[in-house]
Design an enzyme around this catalytic site. Structure first.
Site, mmCIF file in Angstrom:
data_model
loop_
_atom_site.group_PDB
_atom_site.id
_atom_site.type_symbol
_atom_site.label_atom_id
_atom_site.label_comp_id
_atom_site.label_asym_id
_atom_site.label_seq_id
_atom_site.Cartn_x
_atom_site.Cartn_y
_atom_site.Cartn_z
ATOM 1 C CG HIS A 125 -1.924 0.948 1.401
ATOM 2 N ND1 HIS A 125 -1.707 2.255 1.769
ATOM 3 C CD2 HIS A 125 -3.257 0.831 1.242
ATOM 4 C CE1 HIS A 125 -2.860 2.893 1.834
ATOM 5 N NE2 HIS A 125 -3.826 2.056 1.508
ATOM 6 C CG ASP A 202 0.558 -2.583 6.411
ATOM 7 O OD1 ASP A 202 -0.427 -2.694 7.174
ATOM 8 O OD2 ASP A 202 0.561 -1.872 5.388
ATOM 9 C CD GLN A 205 -6.846 -4.591 4.193
ATOM 10 O OE1 GLN A 205 -7.811 -5.280 4.515
ATOM 11 N NE2 GLN A 205 -6.984 -3.324 3.837
ATOM 12 C CE LYS A 228 -7.237 -0.242 6.364
ATOM 13 N NZ LYS A 228 -7.975 0.235 5.208
ATOM 14 C CB CYS A 366 -3.704 2.969 -1.614
ATOM 15 S SG CYS A 366 -4.974 4.138 -1.197
#
Ligand code: PLP
Length: 409
Positions: A125, A202, A205, A228, A366
């Site tokens: 991203h 990261d 997600q 999220k 993104c």
């Protein structure tokens, strides 16, 4: 006792019962962008403002103490949920993007030297690309990227060749927001550690859809966003070992993050406050704490199973659908499946399926370097949460068929 994930779970989410474009029931398949919020989170945020609202860590009065207690309880909840070794190493930020910028500017800005390398991947991203470019410009470090296999997995053989003693940090997403790929973090960590590099994962997600245990994972930095994960927008975290954070200079300066201030200079507050300048997003933290309590009633193993079942079914049915091409066939798929519909521009596809009430994403999501790799400027993406159903995928497929007919296919 875990609450079971049946279609009744949808009743916990007020927005899921609304209609769009007049009488179209909402089919929400844009969870990778942001998840919906259960009533428990909405009530926690409203309840905080109704009963408790005050600034934290400063006041000597009842409300200030209660607000501080709720804010710190949320920190402990986030830390426990993600397996943080120590609540002092759970820094509240505005989200994944701010957390990565914090690490890039503070850790990167103080450690990186000309010629040092930061290894990311082509599927990152922009939030895990641009902060490294900014600090590379400042320090003379170099950003390199692991390429992808044709299936949409990380090319681990090339990764081996890119890793060297110059690599100071490997910063990789656990799950791709664009392709849905679940990356093998254990393998990545083993390779990076063998090269002597620090590792940032990261988790934007992954944390929403699977159990995460940062301590067991063994990464140096883990970042994620509350919004999220059924929580409010504007709150997220950076999790890192306290010793590492102690050695890093502050990111933002201001109130809350200081110990002593004189005109000549200042000293810093203890962790985690050193990295929390200014009035924090207290209601956001309280709401995120409520979201975590809610997810704990479901159990993250059950959430993972449910999302996996939904997304495998969606990938399977989409790949059999005339006109649909999946962008990737990763070994393990997270919450997202992305695709193209014939040569119809993804923006047109998203706008037309929206007319049937189906919310999907279109664009570069993104991930412009990934779009370059795919050779197209944009994709369509359906992304799932545990409250979706297979009927949502049926609605998407029907809307795609209508779209194709409109384009004369
Ligand atoms: N990283 C990944 C993999 C993402 O999917 C996202 C958001 O979509 C981000 C980072 C940025 O998250 P935020 O906008 O919450 O800071």
């Amino acid at each position: 006792m875990n609450k079971s994930i049946s279609s009744a779970i949808r009743d916990d989410f007020p927005v899921l019962s609304r209609k769009v474009h007049g009488d179209r029931p909402l089919v929400y398949l844009d969870n990778a962008a942001t998840s919906q919020k259960p009533e428990a989170v909405i009530a926690a945020v409203a309840g905080y403002y109704r009963r408790t609202n005050s600034n934290v860590h400063r006041g000597m009065h009842a409300l200030a103490e209660e607000a501080t207690g709720e804010y710190e309880a949320a920190r402990r909840a986030v830390g426990d949920f993600l397996g943080a070794p120590d609540p002092a190493g759970v820094i509240f930020t505005r989200g994944t993007t701010e957390s990565i910028n914090l690490v890039a500017q503070s850790w990167g800005g103080s450690v990186l030297r000309p010629g040092d390398e930061i290894l990311i991947s082509v599927m990152e991203h922009h939030s895990n690309i641009v902060p490294w470019q900014l600090v590379a410009q400042r320090t003379g470090a170099v950003v390199k990227a692991v390429p992808l296999t044709p299936e949409g997995d990380l090319d681990l053989e090339v990764m081996d060749r890119l890793l060297s003693e110059r690599t100071k940090l490997v910063s990789i997403t656990q799950v791709s927001n664009a392709l849905g790929t679940v990356n093998p973090v254990d393998t990545i960590l083993a390779k990076a550690k063998a090269a002597g590099a620090k590792v940032l994962i990261d988790g934007a997600q992954s944390a929403p859809h699977m159990p995460v245990d940062v301590k067991a994972m063994g990464c140096d930095f883990f970042v994620c966003s509350g919004h999220k994960m059924c929580g409010p927008t504007g709150i997220g975290a950076l999790i890192a070992p306290a010793e590492l954070l102690e050695a890093m200079p502050p990111f933002l300066g201001g109130g809350e993050m200081i110990d002593q201030v004189t005109i000549e200079g200042s000293t810093w507050a203890d962790l985690p406050y050193k990295f929390e300048a200014g009035t924090p997003n207290i209601a956001g933290a309280v709401g995120w704490g409520a979201a975590i309590a809610y997810l704990n009633t479901l159990g993250m193993e059950a959430v993972e199973r449910r999302v996996h079942e939904l997304v495998e079914d969606a990938a399977d049915r989409l790949s059999q659908e005339p006109g649909v091409t999946l962008t990737a066939h990763p070994q393990v798929r997270g919450g997202a499946v992305s695709f193209w519909l014939d040569d119809i521009h993804p923006h047109d596809v998203a706008q037309l399926v929206d007319q049937s009430g189906v919310a999907i994403r279109a664009g570069h999501v993104c991930c412009q370097p990934l779009m370059k790799h795919l050779g197209r400027p944009a994709i369509n993406r359906a992304s799932y949460s545990f409250y979706n159903t297979k009927a949502d995928t049926t609605s998407l497929l029907e809307a795609l068929r209508t779209t194709r007919k409109l384009f004369g296919y």
